[in-house]
Design an enzyme around this catalytic site. Structure first.
Site, mmCIF file in Angstrom:
data_model
loop_
_atom_site.group_PDB
_atom_site.id
_atom_site.type_symbol
_atom_site.label_atom_id
_atom_site.label_comp_id
_atom_site.label_asym_id
_atom_site.label_seq_id
_atom_site.Cartn_x
_atom_site.Cartn_y
_atom_site.Cartn_z
ATOM 1 N N THR A 86 0.466 1.925 -0.969
ATOM 2 C CA THR A 86 0.759 1.487 -2.332
ATOM 3 C C THR A 86 2.247 1.627 -2.665
ATOM 4 O O THR A 86 2.922 2.504 -2.108
ATOM 5 C CB THR A 86 -0.065 2.337 -3.331
ATOM 6 O OG1 THR A 86 0.423 2.127 -4.642
ATOM 7 C CG2 THR A 86 0.050 3.828 -3.037
ATOM 8 N N GLU A 123 3.146 2.868 -5.308
ATOM 9 C CA GLU A 123 3.263 4.051 -6.164
ATOM 10 C C GLU A 123 3.931 5.224 -5.452
ATOM 11 O O GLU A 123 4.386 6.164 -6.095
ATOM 12 C CB GLU A 123 1.889 4.463 -6.710
ATOM 13 C CG GLU A 123 1.261 3.345 -7.512
ATOM 14 C CD GLU A 123 0.035 3.756 -8.313
ATOM 15 O OE1 GLU A 123 -0.056 4.921 -8.717
ATOM 16 O OE2 GLU A 123 -0.830 2.896 -8.511
ATOM 17 N N TYR A 125 -2.619 11.079 -6.672
ATOM 18 C CA TYR A 125 -2.977 9.897 -5.867
ATOM 19 C C TYR A 125 -1.797 9.440 -5.020
ATOM 20 O O TYR A 125 -1.896 9.324 -3.793
ATOM 21 C CB TYR A 125 -3.446 8.751 -6.787
ATOM 22 C CG TYR A 125 -3.470 7.398 -6.099
ATOM 23 C CD1 TYR A 125 -4.363 7.141 -5.062
ATOM 24 C CD2 TYR A 125 -2.581 6.379 -6.471
ATOM 25 C CE1 TYR A 125 -4.374 5.902 -4.412
ATOM 26 C CE2 TYR A 125 -2.587 5.146 -5.836
ATOM 27 C CZ TYR A 125 -3.485 4.916 -4.802
ATOM 28 O OH TYR A 125 -3.495 3.703 -4.162
ATOM 29 N N LYS A 140 -1.215 9.415 -0.910
ATOM 30 C CA LYS A 140 -0.916 8.193 -0.135
ATOM 31 C C LYS A 140 0.421 8.362 0.599
ATOM 32 O O LYS A 140 0.563 7.946 1.749
ATOM 33 C CB LYS A 140 -0.861 6.960 -1.050
ATOM 34 C CG LYS A 140 -2.189 6.559 -1.661
ATOM 35 C CD LYS A 140 -3.246 6.159 -0.638
ATOM 36 C CE LYS A 140 -2.972 4.831 0.020
ATOM 37 N NZ LYS A 140 -4.101 4.414 0.896
#
Ligand SMILES: NC(=O)c1ccc[n+]([C@@H]2O[C@H](COP(=O)([O-])OP(=O)(O)OC[C@H]3O[C@@H](n4cnc5c(N)ncnc54)[C@H](O)[C@@H]3O)[C@@H](O)[C@H]2O)c1
Length: 335
Positions: free
Chosen positions: A135, A137, A160, A164
């Site tokens: 991602t 993010e 999260y 990741k």
């Protein structure tokens, strides 16, 4: 098909989730000589209904199981002679990671490690591909301007994105340490059919047509770059087959919108196609307490994948959003 995919059974993890279930039918169609084993734990986020169209496909096998189960992964590699991995499986909802981070650490980090390490042991001397789905993010939050590129620093802000980021680093290390043929793709927010109800766009559509308040975090000004899921699937297939080992590719839709605008656009589509007796769906929009540590803006510069692999998002945002709204209206049986 290039060498790395010459052993033709690919283990796809998390294939019953949003992106995986859009990807597998596309991947089978584009790679007719490849067999797919879909390993999915069917958590609350996985739904086999998303894969009904291919459940009898001769090149497709579903296995219910956990990427954290080392013995199972080893058994699958041996039984199916796995010659490629595409790792979608993850806990994926930022809000859940704020409320209960432990499962994110387990699935996203330990699960990715299990897959990598089994592949390393099983593929000795073989140069099969391991594609890790990640991602944008992991890069943290942008201000009013600028874009993430493959050279941006990792600055994850939520449990999260930190989980990741950790898995991305493990993947990277297996290339640098063991010479494994890995690629990582980091994409922006996806939208489209088959996304779980908990996510922003399905929540807006569902709340609107059920006459509920449409919850928007904070002042609604947080910006995301929206990528139609089909475009993402095309990009993943391209990277899996043609990406350079050890590289990272960023994918974005070049569609920056804040959350309030997304809600207003969806309401406008509903007002036109599914009008209320009186008033607009927009009147149901309600600002709610902001998400903790809410990143302000994500935006992607996708020029590397465009220049090197010729991929570019092609779905127009208005038509993509309309397709998405129509899909959910059918799901919620309003047509
Ligand atoms: N949705 C997005 O906008 C987006 C954006 C960028 C990156 N990603 C990444 O793409 C991947 C797929 O995202 P998604 O939106 O489809 O997620 P999703 O939550 O819809 O699906 C995740 C799938 O993984 C399965 N799963 C969860 N834990 C598992 C485990 N331990 N073992 C096996 N299967 C397990 C679930 O059952 C589910 O089918 C994730 O890695 C996510 O981080 C998603």
């Amino acid at each position: 098909m290039v060498d790395h995919a010459s052993n033709n059974t690919v283990l796809i993890t998390g294939g019953a989730g949003f992106i995986g279930s859009n990807f597998i039918p596309y991947f089978l169609d584009k790679n007719p000589s490849i067999n797919v084993v879909n390993l999915d734990l069917l958590t609350y986020a996985g739904d086999l209904k998303n894969l009904e169209e291919i459940e009898d496909h001769p090149n497709y096998t579903f296995v219910k199981g956990d990427i954290c189960d080392y013995a199972l992964i080893k058994q699958l590699f041996e039984e199916f002679k796995i010659g490629g991995v595409i790792n979608f499986a993850a806990e994926s909802h930022v809000d859940n990671s704020i409320n209960s981070p432990a499962q994110f650490i387990k699935t996203n980090i330990e699960g990715t490690f299990n897959l990598l390490d089994t592949a390393r042991n099983f593929w000795k001397g073989k140069y099969y591909r391991f594609h890790h789905i990640s991602t944008d993010e992991v890069y943290g939050s942008l201000g009013e301007d600028g874009f993430f590129t493959e050279k941006s620093n990792y600055q994850p802000n939520s449990p999260y994105s930190a989980s990741k980021a950790s898995s991305d680093f493990l993947v990277r290390s297996y290339h640098h340490t063991y010479g494994m043929n890995v690629v990582t793709s980091n994409c922006s927010n996806n939208y489209g059919p088959k996304q779980h109800d908990e996510k922003l766009i399905p929540t807006i559509i569902r709340s609107a047509i059920k006459g509920l308040n449409i919850p928007i975090y904070g002042n609604g000004k947080n910006v995301r770059d929206w990528l139609f899921v089909k475009d993402h699937c095309i990009g993943i297939n391209t990277i899996y087959n043609e990406g350079k080992a050890g590289e990272t590719y960023l994918l974005g839709g070049n569609n920056e919108y804040d959350n309030l605008t997304i809600a207003q656009e969806i309401c406008a589509i509903l007002d036109l196609n599914f009008p209320k007796i009186s008033g607009s769906y927009k009147n149901q929009i309600e600002f709610v307490k902001d998400r903790l540590g809410h990143d302000f803006r994500y935006a992607i510069d996708a020029s590397k994948i465009s220049n090197e692999l010729g991929w570019k998002a092609s779905e127009n945002f208005d038509s993509g959003l309309e397709k998405t709204v129509n899909w959910y209206l059918k799901k919620y049986q309003f047509y």
